[in-house]
Design a protein around this motif. Structure first.
Motif, mmCIF file in Angstrom:
data_model
loop_
_atom_site.group_PDB
_atom_site.id
_atom_site.type_symbol
_atom_site.label_atom_id
_atom_site.label_comp_id
_atom_site.label_asym_id
_atom_site.label_seq_id
_atom_site.Cartn_x
_atom_site.Cartn_y
_atom_site.Cartn_z
ATOM 1 N N LYS A 196 -12.383 1.392 14.334
ATOM 2 C CA LYS A 196 -11.458 1.330 15.463
ATOM 3 C C LYS A 196 -12.019 2.131 16.629
ATOM 4 N N PRO A 197 -11.827 1.637 17.864
ATOM 5 C CA PRO A 197 -12.299 2.400 19.017
ATOM 6 C C PRO A 197 -11.523 3.709 19.156
ATOM 7 N N ILE A 198 -12.226 4.742 19.568
ATOM 8 C CA ILE A 198 -11.578 6.033 19.803
ATOM 9 C C ILE A 198 -12.017 6.548 21.167
ATOM 10 N N THR A 199 -11.070 7.099 21.903
ATOM 11 C CA THR A 199 -11.366 7.675 23.221
ATOM 12 C C THR A 199 -11.158 9.184 23.149
ATOM 13 N N VAL A 200 -12.156 9.922 23.586
ATOM 14 C CA VAL A 200 -12.072 11.389 23.601
ATOM 15 C C VAL A 200 -11.801 11.839 25.032
ATOM 16 N N TYR A 201 -10.711 12.589 25.207
ATOM 17 C CA TYR A 201 -10.324 13.134 26.519
ATOM 18 C C TYR A 201 -10.619 14.627 26.486
ATOM 19 N N TRP A 202 -11.376 15.088 27.469
ATOM 20 C CA TRP A 202 -11.709 16.524 27.519
ATOM 21 C C TRP A 202 -11.664 17.039 28.953
ATOM 22 N N ALA A 203 -11.229 18.275 29.090
ATOM 23 C CA ALA A 203 -11.297 19.003 30.361
ATOM 24 C C ALA A 203 -11.523 20.467 30.040
ATOM 25 N N PRO A 204 -12.117 21.229 30.969
ATOM 26 C CA PRO A 204 -12.373 22.652 30.717
ATOM 27 C C PRO A 204 -11.093 23.436 30.422
#
Length: 236
Positions: free
Chosen positions: A228-236
């Motif tokens: 399954k596609p996975i999206t990683v969201y990141w911010a400092p």
């Protein structure tokens, strides 16, 4: 391979994730007349839930369901159910339904069958699943070398829910008895979104991508599953 959405600040991350979740939920509503939103606890997704609750979606047709839970009553400060009620189930989203994991059984192991029965009634595939990650490489309540982890990480398992006893650490705190979605359960979501913030967790995420031992860093089971596609969201 995960799609990475990296942002210069957390405000932009929140705006993007709220927008993406709202779009995916609306898609589910259009296709099935209802939608299922799998939600994790923790301070990182809190602003996302607060902002999402202000979106005028047809919330009465949306069911939010917990990704995991400490085996504590709702009155306990560690209760994910209580946290979601305070953060997401407000404003327009007060009309949504919330499915918790903690039931009347004394232990998570004893409560597993009842939890499974209730979760099996949710419409699948789930529309959106929000996951977090700890500095120890856990996600949901899939903790490193936990009792019950191997079974919970079986991608061919038919179980949605699994009782877990984590090894106590600074990350787990005193409440090591948990209920969690299994890897198989998480993979029944159309959209899996892994939310992480800060330089330390970025370092842990990079380490997870490099290695292969899922018992050591269970988040690898999500990042490397290839189904399954996975999206990683990141911010400092």
């Amino acid at each position: 391979m995960a799609e990475e959405k990296f942002f210069t600040n957390r405000e932009r991350l929140v705006q993007a994730l709220v927008h993406d979740c709202a779009c995916e939920l609306q898609k589910g509503l259009k296709e099935h007349g209802q939608a299922t939103f799998l939600v994790s606890g923790g301070s990182t997704p809190e602003p996302v839930y607060r902002e999402l609750s202000k979106r005028p979606l047809p919330w009465s047709q949306i069911t939010a369901a917990l990704v995991d839970e400490r085996w504590v009553d709702k009155s306990h400060e560690g209760s994910n159910q209580a946290f979601i009620e305070k953060s997401l189930m407000q404003n327009f989203a007060a009309e949504a339904s919330l499915l918790g994991m903690k039931n009347a059984h004394t232990s998570a192991a004893e409560g597993e069958a009842d939890c499974e029965r209730v979760y099996a009634e949710l419409i699948r595939p789930f529309d959106v699943c929000i996951l977090g990650m700890g500095n120890d490489g856990h996600t949901a309540s899939l903790f490193p070398h936990a009792q019950g982890l191997k079974e919970a990480l079986n991608p061919r398992s038919e179980k949605l829910c699994s009782a877990i006893t984590a090894q106590q650490s600074a990350v787990t705190g005193a409440n090591t008895e948990r209920m969690t979605l299994t890897l198989s359960g998480i993979l029944q979501a159309k959209n899996i979104k892994l939310l992480i913030t800060g330089e330390e967790k970025l370092k842990v995420y990079r380490e997870a991508l490099l290695g292969s031992d899922e018992m050591e860093m269970p988040v690898r089971s999500i990042l490397k599953q290839g189904l399954k596609p996975i999206t990683v969201y990141w911010a400092p």
